[in-house]
Design a protein around this motif. Sequence first.
Motif, PDB file in Angstrom:
ATOM      1  N   LEU A  15      -0.033 -29.383  78.430  1.00  0.00           N
ATOM      2  CA  LEU A  15       0.797 -28.098  78.618  1.00  0.00           C
ATOM      3  C   LEU A  15       2.011 -28.163  77.917  1.00  0.00           C
ATOM      4  O   LEU A  15       2.720 -27.177  77.909  1.00  0.00           O
ATOM      5  CB  LEU A  15       0.739 -27.562  79.855  1.00  0.00           C
ATOM      6  CG  LEU A  15      -0.559 -27.363  80.531  1.00  0.00           C
ATOM      7  CD1 LEU A  15      -0.544 -26.904  81.887  1.00  0.00           C
ATOM      8  CD2 LEU A  15      -1.645 -26.444  79.716  1.00  0.00           C
ATOM      9  N   SER A  16       2.496 -29.146  77.579  1.00  0.00           N
ATOM     10  CA  SER A  16       3.947 -29.300  76.714  1.00  0.00           C
ATOM     11  C   SER A  16       3.594 -28.949  75.407  1.00  0.00           C
ATOM     12  O   SER A  16       4.643 -28.434  74.725  1.00  0.00           O
ATOM     13  CB  SER A  16       4.330 -30.828  76.760  1.00  0.00           C
ATOM     14  OG  SER A  16       4.488 -31.299  78.209  1.00  0.00           O
ATOM     15  N   LEU A  17       2.434 -29.066  74.768  1.00  0.00           N
ATOM     16  CA  LEU A  17       2.141 -28.877  73.320  1.00  0.00           C
ATOM     17  C   LEU A  17       1.125 -27.711  73.247  1.00  0.00           C
ATOM     18  O   LEU A  17       1.463 -26.948  72.357  1.00  0.00           O
ATOM     19  CB  LEU A  17       2.007 -29.888  72.720  1.00  0.00           C
ATOM     20  CG  LEU A  17       2.971 -31.287  72.525  1.00  0.00           C
ATOM     21  CD1 LEU A  17       2.265 -32.342  71.683  1.00  0.00           C
ATOM     22  CD2 LEU A  17       4.111 -30.741  72.084  1.00  0.00           C
ATOM     23  N   LEU A  18       0.266 -27.460  74.038  1.00  0.00           N
ATOM     24  CA  LEU A  18      -0.741 -26.273  73.963  1.00  0.00           C
ATOM     25  C   LEU A  18      -0.003 -25.190  74.907  1.00  0.00           C
ATOM     26  O   LEU A  18       0.679 -25.123  75.874  1.00  0.00           O
ATOM     27  CB  LEU A  18      -1.890 -26.734  74.563  1.00  0.00           C
ATOM     28  CG  LEU A  18      -2.880 -27.207  73.465  1.00  0.00           C
ATOM     29  CD1 LEU A  18      -2.525 -28.511  72.803  1.00  0.00           C
ATOM     30  CD2 LEU A  18      -4.305 -27.747  74.287  1.00  0.00           C
ATOM     31  N   PHE A  19      -0.554 -23.964  74.509  1.00  0.00           N
ATOM     32  CA  PHE A  19      -0.159 -22.625  75.104  1.00  0.00           C
ATOM     33  C   PHE A  19       1.224 -22.389  75.008  1.00  0.00           C
ATOM     34  O   PHE A  19       1.831 -21.624  76.274  1.00  0.00           O
ATOM     35  CB  PHE A  19      -1.078 -22.873  76.640  1.00  0.00           C
ATOM     36  CG  PHE A  19      -2.438 -22.869  76.496  1.00  0.00           C
ATOM     37  CD1 PHE A  19      -3.151 -21.930  76.347  1.00  0.00           C
ATOM     38  CD2 PHE A  19      -2.724 -24.117  76.993  1.00  0.00           C
ATOM     39  CE1 PHE A  19      -4.684 -22.125  76.051  1.00  0.00           C
ATOM     40  CE2 PHE A  19      -4.204 -24.438  76.956  1.00  0.00           C
ATOM     41  CZ  PHE A  19      -5.066 -23.372  76.480  1.00  0.00           C
ATOM     42  N   THR A  20       1.813 -22.739  74.207  1.00  0.00           N
ATOM     43  CA  THR A  20       3.543 -22.665  74.285  1.00  0.00           C
ATOM     44  C   THR A  20       3.708 -21.109  73.779  1.00  0.00           C
ATOM     45  O   THR A  20       5.026 -20.978  73.945  1.00  0.00           O
ATOM     46  CB  THR A  20       4.159 -23.338  73.283  1.00  0.00           C
ATOM     47  OG1 THR A  20       3.639 -23.284  71.967  1.00  0.00           O
ATOM     48  CG2 THR A  20       4.036 -25.107  73.503  1.00  0.00           C
ATOM     49  N   GLU A  21       2.806 -20.238  73.738  1.00  0.00           N
ATOM     50  CA  GLU A  21       3.037 -18.927  73.721  1.00  0.00           C
ATOM     51  C   GLU A  21       3.437 -18.292  75.218  1.00  0.00           C
ATOM     52  O   GLU A  21       4.056 -17.203  75.035  1.00  0.00           O
ATOM     53  CB  GLU A  21       1.911 -18.055  73.379  1.00  0.00           C
ATOM     54  CG  GLU A  21       0.914 -18.610  72.048  1.00  0.00           C
ATOM     55  CD  GLU A  21       0.020 -19.854  72.217  1.00  0.00           C
ATOM     56  OE1 GLU A  21      -0.756 -19.939  71.343  1.00  0.00           O
ATOM     57  OE2 GLU A  21       0.196 -20.443  73.224  1.00  0.00           O
ATOM     58  N   TYR A  22       3.176 -19.272  76.225  1.00  0.00           N
ATOM     59  CA  TYR A  22       3.472 -18.709  77.390  1.00  0.00           C
ATOM     60  C   TYR A  22       4.754 -19.733  77.905  1.00  0.00           C
ATOM     61  O   TYR A  22       4.916 -20.701  77.632  1.00  0.00           O
ATOM     62  CB  TYR A  22       2.334 -18.711  78.337  1.00  0.00           C
ATOM     63  CG  TYR A  22       1.097 -18.139  77.755  1.00  0.00           C
ATOM     64  CD1 TYR A  22       0.923 -16.892  77.856  1.00  0.00           C
ATOM     65  CD2 TYR A  22       0.183 -18.934  77.363  1.00  0.00           C
ATOM     66  CE1 TYR A  22      -0.080 -16.031  77.298  1.00  0.00           C
ATOM     67  CE2 TYR A  22      -1.043 -18.197  76.634  1.00  0.00           C
ATOM     68  CZ  TYR A  22      -1.121 -16.823  76.825  1.00  0.00           C
ATOM     69  OH  TYR A  22      -2.170 -16.365  76.042  1.00  0.00           O
ATOM     70  N   PRO A  23       5.416 -19.251  79.157  1.00  0.00           N
ATOM     71  CA  PRO A  23       6.328 -20.010  79.830  1.00  0.00           C
ATOM     72  C   PRO A  23       5.516 -21.167  80.387  1.00  0.00           C
ATOM     73  O   PRO A  23       4.427 -20.969  80.744  1.00  0.00           O
ATOM     74  CB  PRO A  23       6.925 -19.187  80.744  1.00  0.00           C
ATOM     75  CG  PRO A  23       6.907 -17.786  80.394  1.00  0.00           C
ATOM     76  CD  PRO A  23       5.659 -17.857  79.485  1.00  0.00           C
ATOM     77  N   LEU A  24       5.985 -22.375  80.613  1.00  0.00           N
ATOM     78  CA  LEU A  24       5.277 -23.375  81.289  1.00  0.00           C
ATOM     79  C   LEU A  24       4.600 -23.092  82.475  1.00  0.00           C
ATOM     80  O   LEU A  24       3.316 -23.233  82.606  1.00  0.00           O
ATOM     81  CB  LEU A  24       6.382 -24.696  81.527  1.00  0.00           C
ATOM     82  CG  LEU A  24       5.715 -25.837  81.998  1.00  0.00           C
ATOM     83  CD1 LEU A  24       4.651 -26.483  81.245  1.00  0.00           C
ATOM     84  CD2 LEU A  24       6.620 -26.980  82.168  1.00  0.00           C
TER      85      LEU A  24
END
Length: 270
Positions: free
Chosen positions: A8-17
């Motif tokens: 999740l640090s590199l994927l789904f970065t369209e969203y806040p963590l």
Amino acid sequence: MLKFAANLSLLFTEYPLIQRFGAARAAGFDAVEVQFPYTLTPEAVRKELQDHALKMVLINLPAGNWEAGDRGLACLPGREDEFAESVDLAIEWAKTLGVERLNCLAGVPPENVPAERVSATLAHNLKLAAQRCEGAGIELMIEAINNRDVPGFYLHHSHQVLDLIRKLELPATSLQYDVYHMQMMEGNLISTLQQNADKIGHIQIADVPGRHEPGTGEINFTNLFKALESQEYKGYISLEYIPRCKTEAGLGWLKTWKTQDERNELECSG
């Protein structure tokens, strides 16, 4: 069957963590990892994991001041106390979140420091981390990182990590094998995985060049995954790549692998 996790640090970065956990579940993942979750609170992360029925499979030890250029603390003389504190903090997080593996980044040693001192510092810190992790029932991972993306990174070949684990007799410690970094530094991915199957505790993937989705570069991931299946690899394979566009649009390769359909080159749409 191979098990995949979303980094999740590199994927789904369209969203806040904090929102990426739900996005990962919506995309079909049941396991995730985060490089450095420490901007959040362990309680908030635990709630996300529970709410979305996710397993956190890995986090990194705090790596120092990233903005100032730190890429890990383990080989930095004079910062041993800070490293020990980072181990304790990561173990606290791991206990709260049910994380079974912690990853250690050796770091980039400062210039003009004798090589012997750097080596001794790394050995001291790895022994401390391995002992404390073992006492907490956690497996310590040590990762080699290519020194092109991260110039000067101290451990940049898989054999360096494996030699350290053996030489220092580190308990409950394994190699974290990052396919992207090791393709750049040494190649022979399948051979390395097969010859060191009992010493590799976690795998991360991205294609070369570009660090994008499987199918965008030179690595034959079909053969790689088949080799892991044949050796009955039981750990997780984490998707630690930079999506070429939105994360969900680039997951077609994973769907085709899971369904054992014809594996075509990834086409990112949307």
